[in-house]
Design an enzyme around this catalytic site. Structure first.
Site, short mmCIF file in Angstrom:
data_model
loop_
_atom_site.label_atom_id
_atom_site.label_comp_id
_atom_site.label_asym_id
_atom_site.label_seq_id
_atom_site.Cartn_x
_atom_site.Cartn_y
_atom_site.Cartn_z
N ASP A 37 -1.90 -2.73 -0.73
CA ASP A 37 -1.90 -1.29 -1.01
C ASP A 37 -0.45 -0.81 -0.99
O ASP A 37 0.38 -1.31 -0.21
CB ASP A 37 -2.72 -0.54 0.03
CG ASP A 37 -2.82 0.94 -0.30
OD1 ASP A 37 -3.74 1.32 -1.05
OD2 ASP A 37 -1.97 1.72 0.17
N GLU A 39 2.24 2.73 -1.16
CA GLU A 39 2.49 4.17 -1.18
C GLU A 39 3.71 4.39 -2.06
O GLU A 39 4.65 3.58 -2.03
CB GLU A 39 2.72 4.72 0.23
CG GLU A 39 1.56 4.51 1.19
CD GLU A 39 0.24 5.08 0.69
OE1 GLU A 39 0.27 6.12 0.00
OE2 GLU A 39 -0.81 4.49 0.97
N HIS A 179 -3.97 6.94 3.76
CA HIS A 179 -2.82 6.97 2.85
C HIS A 179 -1.57 6.36 3.47
O HIS A 179 -0.46 6.71 3.08
CB HIS A 179 -2.53 8.39 2.37
CG HIS A 179 -3.59 8.93 1.46
ND1 HIS A 179 -3.79 8.47 0.19
CD2 HIS A 179 -4.54 9.89 1.67
CE1 HIS A 179 -4.80 9.13 -0.37
NE2 HIS A 179 -5.28 9.99 0.51
N ASP A 184 -4.86 1.41 4.64
CA ASP A 184 -5.67 1.39 3.42
C ASP A 184 -6.01 -0.04 3.01
O ASP A 184 -7.11 -0.32 2.52
CB ASP A 184 -4.94 2.10 2.29
CG ASP A 184 -4.95 3.62 2.46
OD1 ASP A 184 -5.40 4.08 3.53
OD2 ASP A 184 -4.51 4.32 1.54
#
Length: 596
Positions: A37, A39, A179, A184
Site C-alpha cells: 500500500d 500513501e 490511510h 492498510d
C-alpha cells in the site's frame, strides 16, 4: 500446413496420470504474496504526485513472513487535505529517504512474490512510474487486485461498496484501515485471505483460477476445467464438441491450454459462451506451426462446420460483388459469384445492403444504364425515367453513341481498378451543396455511400494485388527468436513453418515450398481463398519485421488507389463513434486518491 490434434473428454481419466505442475496451476497455499500500500501527495504520478509512504506485508500459507515500512521524502510540500487524511506531515518526511532509495529497498523485499494491492492500478502504477523514471527495470510481477476480485465476490447485501474500509468489516480484519501504508497493507492481507477462503469453496485453488475468476462462471462450468488439461501450450485451433461430437464453437489462440482454461474459470461474461460450455463434453486442439496458420485454419473450420455459437465467418460464401459487365453497352450489377467472363469486379461485400451503397455511389457519378438484360448493338427502345432525370446516358433510344458511352465506361473501369478520385470528388461536391442547404440527413446518406465505396475499392485493390502473385514467401522473427515462414499462393496460405534452431534456413524454405499446397488461379479479386483469409495474410505481411524471401509476379497496388483516402474516412468514423450526447456527458471529477 501440417497439424496434430488432441482431444480431452468429460469424464475421461486418461490425463489424470499425466498431469503436470503447469497443467494444474500453482496452488495458492504454496505462493508468497507481497501485499503493498502507498500513501501519496495526489492521484497521478504522471501529473507530478509523489509517494510519501510505502508499507508492505509478505505472507505465505496464511503466515506473515515479514513487513516493510518506510516514509518517503516527496521533495515537495504535502497538500493540507492529504496531511489531514493520512496523518503524514511535512515534518515527518523531512529526514525520510527519497524514492531513489526507498524503491530499490521495497523491490528487494518483494522479489519473487505475487504483488497484491487494493486498487492495484493506483499503487502499482506509481511504483512502475518511478522505476521507469530511475531507469530501473520493472520485475515481472504477477499482480492481484483485491478490489477487482471483491467486486466479483461481494454482493450489495454484504457491503454497499468495495472500499478497503468496508471490506475490512465484512471479513473482520484485525487491523482497521487508517490511510497509513502499513496498516492498510495489513488490512488488505485479511481481505485477501477472506476472499481466498470464500473462493476456495467455489473450487478456486490456484493462482490462475484466482486471477481469472468470475462470479458469472457457474460451478458446473468450473467442473469442466479438466477439458483443457490435455491441450498443448502452443498456437492452434480449439473445437468445443457436444456429446454427439457436433462442433459447438471454434476459436484460436497462441496458447491453446491457457485460452481454453479461461472458459471454465475466467471473467467470461458472454451468456451464450456459458451455455456453450454447459453443452460441451470434449475439446479438440489442433496444434499449428504459427499463429497465422491457426487464424487461417480457424476460418476454414468455421466455414466447414458452421458452429452454432460462432457468430462470424460462418458463411463466407454469402457475399456480393459489384460487377461491370463486358457487353455492347456495359452496366453495373450485383452478383453472388465471380465468373471467368473478363468482367471487372468490386468486392466481396459481406451484405447486399453494403454492396447497394457502393453501387449507388458509382451510379451517382457515372450515368451508365441501370436497366437489366442485354441491349442490341443498335438500340431501338425509348428513354427511361432515369434518362429524363439526367441520370442515364440513355443508350436505349440512341441518345448517346457507342464511342461516347465507351469513354464513360473506361473512366468507370479506371475508378474501380486504379483511381477513385472521380467518385470522391463528385460526391464531396454533392455533400457540400446539401450541407449549404442544411439538408444534413441527405448529405449523411451520400457520406455513407462514399465511405463504403472507398473502403471497398481499397480492399479490392489490396486483395487483387496479392492474389495475382503465384507465390509469395515471407518470414518474420517471432518473440521466441525463431523465424516463422509462410508460403502464400494466389492469396491463399499454402504452407507455414518455424525454422528449427541450428537448421539451414535456405534448405528449410526449399522443403517448405516443395511441400506447400498447390493453388490454382481463378477469376476475381479473391480467387483462391476467402477475402477474410487473404486479409489476415495481408495484415501479417504488412506487420513490422517482415522479410520477403521470394515473390513471383508483381505485388503492387496503384499509387493513386483508394487506400490513400482511407485515413480521412477512418478518422471521421472514429470521431462519430466517440461522440457523446451532451446530456450523457459527465463532469470531470477532481483529482484525488481512489477511495480505500
Amino acid at each position: 500446413m501440417g497439424t496434430t490434434g488432441t482431444t480431452a473428454t468429460a469424464g475421461s481419466t486418461r490425463w489424470e496420470a499425466q498431469r503436470t505442475f503447469d497443467e494444474l496451476g500453482r496452488p495458492l497455499r504454496d505462493l508468497t504474496f507481497c501485499v503493498v500500500d502507498l500513501e501519496t501527495t495526489g492521484g497521478s504520478a504522471a501529473g507530478g504526485s509523489m509517494i510519501t509512504e510505502i508499507g508492505a506485508v509478505k505472507v505465505r500459507g496464511g503466515e506473515v513472513l515479514g513487513e516493510f515500512q518506510t516514509l518517503v521524502d516527496p521533495r515537495t510540500d504535502i497538500p493540507a487535505f492529504i496531511a489531514v487524511l493520512t496523518g503524514i506531515s511535512n515534518a515527518m518526511v523531512r529526514d525520510a529517504p527519497p524514492i531513489e532509495s526507498a524503491l530499490p529497498a521495497f523491490l528487494e523485499f518483494a522479489a519473487g512474490c505475487v504483488l497484491v494491492a487494493h486498487n492495484a492500478p493506483f499503487d502499482v502504477g506509481f511504483l512502475q512510474h518511478f522505476a521507469a523514471q530511475q531507469g530501473r527495470p520493472w520485475p515481472r510481477f504477477e499482480v492481484l487486485d483485491t478490489a477487482k476480485l471483491a467486486r466479483r465476490v461481494i454482493t450489495r447485501d454484504e457491503s454497499p461498496n468495495c472500499k478497503l474500509s468496508s471490506l475490512a468489516k465484512v471479513f473482520d480484519a484485525t487491523t482497521t484501515p487508517n490511510h497509513r501504508a502499513l496498516s492498510d497493507a495489513r488490512a488488505t492481507v485479511d481481505v485477501l485471505h477472506g476472499l481466498m477462503e470464500r473462493l476456495g469453496g467455489l473450487g478456486v485453488h490456484t493462482l490462475e483460477e484466482l486471477q481469472t475468476f468470475s462470479s458469472r462462471v457457474t460451478t458446473a462450468q468450473r467442473r469442466k476445467r479438466h477439458l483443457a488439461e490435455g491441450l498443448p501450450h502452443a498456437p492452434g485451433v480449439y473445437l468445443f464438441r457436444d456429446e454427439r461430437s457436433r462442433v459447438l464453437y471454434i476459436g484460436t489462440s497462441r496458447d491453446l491450454r491457457t485460452r481454453v482454461r479461461t472458459y471454465f474459470t475466467a471473467s467470461e461474461t458472454r451468456s451464450r459462451m456459458g451455455e456453450m460450455v454447459g453443452l460441451a463434453t470434449s475439446v479438440t486442439g489442433i496444434e499449428c506451426a504459427t499463429p497465422l496458420e491457426a487464424e487461417v485454419r480457424e476460418l476454414r473450420l468455421i466455414a466447414e462446420h458452421k458452429p452454432r455459437y460462432n457468430r462470424r465467418s460462418r458463411f463466407p460464401e454469402k457475399v456480393h460483388f459489384v460487377k461491370l459487365t463486358r457487353e455492347a453497352w456495359p452496366r453495373l450489377s450485383l452478383v453472388r459469384r465471380v465468373l471467368d467472363d473478363d468482367a471487372d469486379y468490386l468486392g466481396p461485400f459481406s451484405s447486399r445492403k453494403t454492396a447497394e451503397k457502393c453501387l449507388a455511389a458509382l451510379h451517382e457519378t457515372f450515368p451508365v444504364r441501370q436497366c437489366s438484360g442485354r441491349m442490341p448493338q443498335v438500340p431501338s427502345g425509348s428513354a427511361c425515367v432515369l434518362a429524363e432525370m439526367g441520370r442515364c446516358l440513355s443508350p436505349c433510344d440512341g441518345t448517346v453513341d457507342s464511342s461516347t458511352y465507351a469513354a464513360v465506361v473506361r473512366q468507370l473501369r479506371d475508378t474501380l481498378l486504379r483511381r477513385p478520385d472521380r467518385v470522391v470528388e463528385a460526391i464531396n461536391e454533392r455533400m457540400q451543396a446539401l450541407a449549404e442547404l442544411e439538408r444534413f440527413e441527405e448529405a449523411g446518406v451520400h457520406r455513407d455511400r462514399l465511405s463504403t465505396f472507398v473502403r471497398a475499392a481499397a480492399r479490392t485493390q489490396r486483395l487483387t494485388a496479392l492474389t495475382r502473385c503465384p507465390e509469395v514467401v515471407a518470414a518474420r522473427r517471432e518473440d521466441t527468436g525463431r523465424w516463422a515462414v509462410h508460403v502464400v499462393r494466389h492469396g491463399r496460405l499454402a504452407a507455414a513453418g518455424v525454422i528449427p534452431r541450428g537448421a539451414d534456413a535456405h534448405q528449410f524454405v526449399r522443403e517448405l515450398r516443395a511441400s506447400a499446397e498447390t493453388v490454382s488461379t481463378a477469376p476475381g479479386p479473391v480467387p483462391a481463398a476467402t477475402a477474410e483469409e487473404t486479409e489476415r495474410i495481408l495484415r501479417w505481411l504488412e506487420s513490422p519485421g517482415i522479410r520477403l524471401v521470394d515473390v513471383e509476379g508483381d505485388w503492387v497496388c496503384p499509387v493513386a488507389g483508394a487506400a490513400r483516402h482511407l485515413a480521412v474516412y477512418d478518422a471521421v468514423n472514429e470521431s462519430r463513434l466517440s461522440l457523446t450526447p451532451f446530456d450523457e456527458q459527465r463532469l470531470p471529477s477532481p483529482v484525488h486518491r481512489p477511495a480505500r
